[in-house]
Design a protein around this motif. Structure first.
Motif, PDB file in Angstrom:
ATOM      1  N   GLY A 283      22.928  65.036  22.252  1.00 48.79           N
ATOM      2  CA  GLY A 283      21.522  65.213  21.872  1.00 48.79           C
ATOM      3  C   GLY A 283      21.097  66.667  21.888  1.00 48.79           C
ATOM      4  N   HIS A 284      21.813  67.498  22.644  1.00 47.96           N
ATOM      5  CA  HIS A 284      21.440  68.917  22.731  1.00 47.96           C
ATOM      6  C   HIS A 284      22.457  69.820  22.047  1.00 47.96           C
TER       7      HIS A 284
ATOM      8  N   CYS B 230      13.104  71.811  21.106  1.00 46.07           N
ATOM      9  CA  CYS B 230      13.586  70.638  21.857  1.00 46.07           C
ATOM     10  C   CYS B 230      13.084  70.722  23.297  1.00 46.07           C
TER      11      CYS B 230
ATOM     12  N   CYS C 117      14.733  70.756  25.847  1.00 43.11           N
ATOM     13  CA  CYS C 117      15.650  71.577  26.651  1.00 43.11           C
ATOM     14  C   CYS C 117      15.372  73.061  26.489  1.00 43.11           C
TER      15      CYS C 117
ATOM     16  N   CYS D 183      17.906  70.988  18.171  1.00 43.69           N
ATOM     17  CA  CYS D 183      18.902  70.075  18.751  1.00 43.69           C
ATOM     18  C   CYS D 183      18.846  68.738  18.001  1.00 43.69           C
TER      19      CYS D 183
HETATM   20 ZN   LIG Z   1      17.892  70.164  23.301  1.00 44.49          ZN
END
Ligand SMILES: [Zn+2]
Length: 330
Positions: free
Chosen positions: A169-170, A180, A182, A187
Motif C-alpha cells: 500500500g505504501h 498518503c 504515511c 502511494c
Molecule cells: Zn503511503
C-alpha cells in the motif's frame, strides 16, 4: 508432541470495527465463532475486555471454559507491530500506541499469546484454507479502507527484518500523486484504496462534477464512501465508473510491481473494495498485463479470496497450532 483430544485453541482477528473470535481443535478443525464490536473509542483497556468477552462467548457455544484453552493467537491492524514481543507500536485503525498486547493478554488469560499483523494472518489463512490451498508461495492483497499485503514463502509468512515486509500500500505509483497517510505522495493506498475512491469522489462532488454520487449520499458530501461510489457506478454513472477505472489502473501497476519483485504463483485479492471487482477488474488486468515481466506474468494467476472475513482468524488458528505442535494443522 501429542495433544489431548480436548485441547482447544483460539484465533482472533481484531479489526477497527469488529473482533472475530474462532475456537478450533488442534487439527485446525473449526468448533465455534463469535463476533463483537471493537469500540476502539473506549481505549485499549476497553477493547481488551471485549476481546476476553468474545473468547468467553465463543467458548460458550461449545460449552467449554477458559481452562481448556491452550493458546491464543491474535492479529491486529498495523502498520507497526513487533510480532516477537507482541507489542502494537502503532495502529491507526485502533488508535493504539505502544500497547503490550501479548503481555496484557497472557497476564489475564494465563496462557501463551501470539500476535501477528492482520494482512499476514489473512495471507496465511487463504494460503492454507482458501484460494491458495496446496500452494507454497503466494501473495495476498487486501483492498479495503487501506491496502494491506502478506507474502507467503514456503508456507510461512515473510516478515522482513523489522516486521515491515509487504507494505504494498505504501509503494509509490504516481510520485506527484495525492498525499498518503504515511507522508509520501502517490502511494498505492492513496490512489486505489476505498478511502482514496471516496476522497476522489468527494473532490469531484465538491467541484460540482459528481452530482449523481452526491445525490446518492443525500447531498451530504462527507457521507460519500466507496460503497456509494460503487452503487453509482453499477447504476451506470460515468463519473463513478471512471473513479473505479482509475483505481483499477493504479492497482494493476501495483500488482505488476509486486509480481515482478516476488514472482509468486498466485496473487489472492480480498477486502471490501474487491466486492466491487467487476468495476475494477478490466482496467486492473489491462494495466497489469502491460507492465508485468512476460515470464512472471505467464506463471501467475490473479484470483479472488475465498474466506471473506474469516481469513485472518483462520490464519491465526494455523499459527496457534504451529506454536503448540510445531506443525501447521498436522
Ligand atoms: Zn503511503
Amino acid at each position: 508432541m501429542n495433544t489431548q483430544k480436548n485441547e482447544i485453541i483460539a484465533g482472533i482477528d481484531l479489526g477497527g470495527t469488529k473482533i472475530l473470535t474462532v475456537i478450533a481443535g488442534t487439527y485446525c478443525n473449526l468448533l465455534a465463532q463469535a463476533d463483537m464490536l471493537t469500540h476502539s473509542e473506549q481505549g485499549y483497556e476497553g477493547v481488551i475486555s471485549r476481546i476476553i468477552e468474545s473468547i468467553d462467548a465463543a467458548l460458550g457455544h461449545v460449552n467449554e471454559q477458559r481452562a481448556s484453552l491452550k493458546l491464543l493467537a491474535i492479529c491486529t491492524p498495523g502498520p507497526e507491530i513487533d510480532t516477537k514481543k507482541g507489542i502494537v507500536h502503532f495502529s491507526n485503525n485502533l488508535q493504539w500506541r505502544d500497547v503490550y498486547l501479548k503481555e496484557i493478554l497472557e497476564e489475564k488469560l494465563k496462557i501463551p499469546v501470539v500476535v501477528e499483523n492482520d494482512a499476514n494472518a489473512a495471507a496465511l489463512g487463504e494460503c492454507l484454507f482458501g484460494a491458495g490451498r496446496s500452494l507454497s508461495n503466494m501473495v495476498y492483497v487486501t483492498v479495503s479502507t487501506g491496502i494491506g499485503c502478506g507474502i507467503i514463502m514456503d508456507r510461512k509468512i515473510y516478515h522482513g527484518v523489522s516486521d515491515s515486509a509487504g507494505e504494498l500500500g505504501h509503494t509509490i505509483i504516481y510520485p506527484d500523486g495525492p498525499r498518503c497517510s504515511c507522508g509520501n505522495n502517490g502511494c498505492l493506498e492513496a490512489v486505489a484504496s476505498g478511502a482514496a475512491i471516496a476522497r476522489e469522489a468527494k473532490r469531484l462532488a465538491h467541484d460540482g462534477q459528481a452530482d449523481v454520487i452526491l445525490a446518492a449520499a443525500n447531498n451530504e458530501l462527507e457521507d460519500i464512501d466507496a460503497g456509494i461510489v460503487a452503487a453509482a457506478a453499477m447504476s451506470g454513472d460515468n463519473t463513478a465508473m471512471e473513479i473505479f477505472d482509475n483505481a483499477g489502473k493504479a492497482l494493476g501497476i501495483g500488482l505488476a510491481n509486486l509480481v515482478n519483485l516476488i514472482n509468486p504463483s498466485v496473487v489472492v485479492l480480498g477486502g471490501g473494495v474487491m466486492k466491487s471487482k467487476d468495476l475494477i477488474w478490466t482496467s486492473m488486468k489491462r494495466e497489469f498485463e502491460r507492465r508485468v515481466i512476460k515470464r512472471s506474468g505467464q506463471h501467475v494467476k490473479i484470483v479472488s479470496a475465498e474466506l471473506g472475513s474469516m481469513s485472518g482468524a483462520m490464519g491465526m488458528i494455523a499459527i496457534a497450532n504451529t506454536e503448540l505442535k510445531g506443525d501447521i494443522c498436522g
